[in-house]
Design an enzyme around this catalytic site. Structure first.
Site, short mmCIF file in Angstrom:
data_model
loop_
_atom_site.label_atom_id
_atom_site.label_comp_id
_atom_site.label_asym_id
_atom_site.label_seq_id
_atom_site.Cartn_x
_atom_site.Cartn_y
_atom_site.Cartn_z
N SER A 255 1.05 36.06 16.78
CA SER A 255 2.18 36.48 15.96
C SER A 255 1.65 37.18 14.72
CB SER A 255 3.02 35.26 15.55
OG SER A 255 4.26 35.67 15.03
N ALA A 256 2.22 38.34 14.38
CA ALA A 256 1.70 39.13 13.27
C ALA A 256 1.95 38.49 11.92
CB ALA A 256 2.33 40.53 13.29
N HIS A 257 3.06 37.78 11.77
CA HIS A 257 3.43 37.31 10.43
C HIS A 257 2.61 36.13 9.94
CE1 HIS A 257 5.93 33.54 10.82
NE2 HIS A 257 5.90 33.92 12.08
N THR B 7 6.77 32.91 19.58
CA THR B 7 7.79 32.14 20.29
C THR B 7 8.14 32.80 21.62
OG1 THR B 7 8.73 31.13 18.30
CG2 THR B 7 10.17 31.31 20.22
N CYS C 139 9.28 24.72 11.75
CA CYS C 139 10.15 24.52 12.92
C CYS C 139 10.96 23.24 12.81
CB CYS C 139 9.32 24.50 14.20
SG CYS C 139 8.05 23.23 14.25
N GLN D 170 -1.68 30.24 14.89
CA GLN D 170 -2.31 29.79 13.65
C GLN D 170 -3.83 30.03 13.65
OE1 GLN D 170 -0.90 28.65 10.91
NE2 GLN D 170 1.19 28.29 11.61
N ASN E 63 -0.41 23.68 13.71
CA ASN E 63 0.24 24.34 12.59
C ASN E 63 0.49 23.43 11.39
OD1 ASN E 63 2.10 23.36 14.71
ND2 ASN E 63 3.69 23.84 13.22
#
Length: 385
Positions: A204-206, A77, A328, A184, A156
């Site tokens: 994004s790592a997560h 983000t 989201c 993604q 996503n």
């Protein structure tokens, strides 16, 4: 203790891999690698700095970049905000035109609307029936004042896969910058930023078995002098993102990306097998259909719509962790903007679920989920009365 639900929401977030947790914890305590990597000149800080730079190399290696092109952020983000706002503000003059699509993540759509409020013209491309944005659609939308195009690599909600190299060539030929949200896609799609005509890419790592709160933005050579920082206070990360670097999170992200690189082919083959097992068993349910392209997609994410009166989603809530919409949108409990863009109405969207598979999904999980979904379909008549 109540039995935990089956986990089929990897697209929302992945659990942190135990191997990643190990290297993360080693950066926390007094006996560990806890120093400040950004400003400390003593041994503690230097050790932390070395670990941060190793992680930068690990992220770069997975996506075909060089380490110096990776800028740490708090997640995709923030990376998306830095890319869109940073490019728009660096132009100096107001106005101009950017292109995105109706089915982007809210981190892109909300940022684009902020830029609209500031006087930037925005074109929101309509996806085709398979949930894809074509290079031709981008070409037709380009204007003389188009300075940025932002599109996701993998959707996503649908799992559909845009032809980023083809789109990027169109954008580059017209002189604009190209940003790609790859939250993604990293670790699931072979990304080669040394060859792809992409100027900015968000990670994004997560989404890849790393922790929440850490991400990165790839900044290619064409974008390096055309990007304005959004967070100030020390000039860290080449002046693009100030703030003390979170060594434990950065090292964890590097570890997660390195693990993804090591197991890329093997893990993808397993997920393909599990996806086919799931779809084969669900095919016996009348009226169920897969949303998005059947071929241009990753195997990890499936958006399934069930026929009218043939599905009771409430019957699954306690037994399967899935998404009725993207993460989201879930807070507002509104119909998925992605499904609406594909032509679904609100009622059809309410009969749609996203099942996403991951590293710890098993054949037993698939078989149990199918039985639970079939039971939810069997209970549907009472639900819809």
């Amino acid at each position: 203790m109540n039995k935990r639900p089956l986990y089929f929401d990897y697209a929302a977030t992945t659990p942190v891999d135990e191997r990643v947790i190990k290297v993360m914890v080693e950066c926390l305590g007094f006996t560990g690698n806890f120093g400040n990597p950004a400003s400390s000149s003593h041994a503690f800080g230097q050790q932390a700095r070395q670990s941060v730079e190793q992680a930068r190399r690990q992220v770069a290696e997975l996506v075909g970049a060089t380490p110096g092109q990776i800028v740490w952020t708090s997640g995709a983000t923030e990376s998306n905000n830095l890319a869109l706002k940073g490019v728009a503000q660096a132009r100096g003059a107001g106005g101009g035109h950017i292109i995105t699509s109706q089915i982007e993540h809210k981190a892109i759509l909300d940022t684009a609307r902020q830029l609209q409020d500031a006087g930037v013209a925005v074109t929101y491309l309509v996806p085709d029936a398979e949930g894809l944005i074509s290079a031709q659609a981008v070409s037709e939308a380009m204007r003389e004042d188009t300075f940025l195009v932002s599109l996701m690599l993998v959707n996503n909600e649908l799992g559909t896969l845009n032809d980023i190299p083809a789109i990027g060539q169109v954008v580059r030929d017209r002189g604009a910058l190209f940003h790609v949200d790859a939250a993604q896609g990293a670790g699931k799609v072979a990304i080669d930023l040394a060859q792809w005509p992409v100027d900015l890419m968000s990670f994004s790592a997560h989404k890849l078995y790393g922790p929440k709160g850490i991400g990165a933005l790839y900044v290619g050579p064409r974008a390096q002098q055309r990007l304005q920082a959004q967070i100030h206070g020390g000039g860290h990360e080449g002046g693009l993102r100030s703030g003390t670097l979170a060594t434990h999170q950065i090292v964890a992200m590097g570890s997660a990306f390195a693990l993804a690189a090591d197991s890329f082919d093997e893990e993808k083959a397993v997920i393909v097998h599990l996806r086919e097992r799931l779809l084969e068993q669900l095919s016996s349910i009348p009226g169920v259909r897969l949303n998005g392209s059947p071929t241009r997609r990753i195997p990890h994410t499936l958006s399934l719509t069930f026929g009218e009166g043939e599905f009771n989603p409430a019957a699954l809530q306690a037994s399967i962790a899935f998404s009725a919409t993207s993460a989201c949108n879930s807070a507002s409990n509104t119909p998925s903007h992605v499904l609406l863009a594909l032509g679904h109405d609100a009622r059809s969207a309410s009969r749609t679920i996203r099942l996403s598979l991951g590293r710890f999904t098993t054949e037993q999980d698939i078989d149990q989920a199918v039985q639970l979904i079939k039971a939810a379909c069997a209970s549907a008549p009472a639900f819809w009365q």
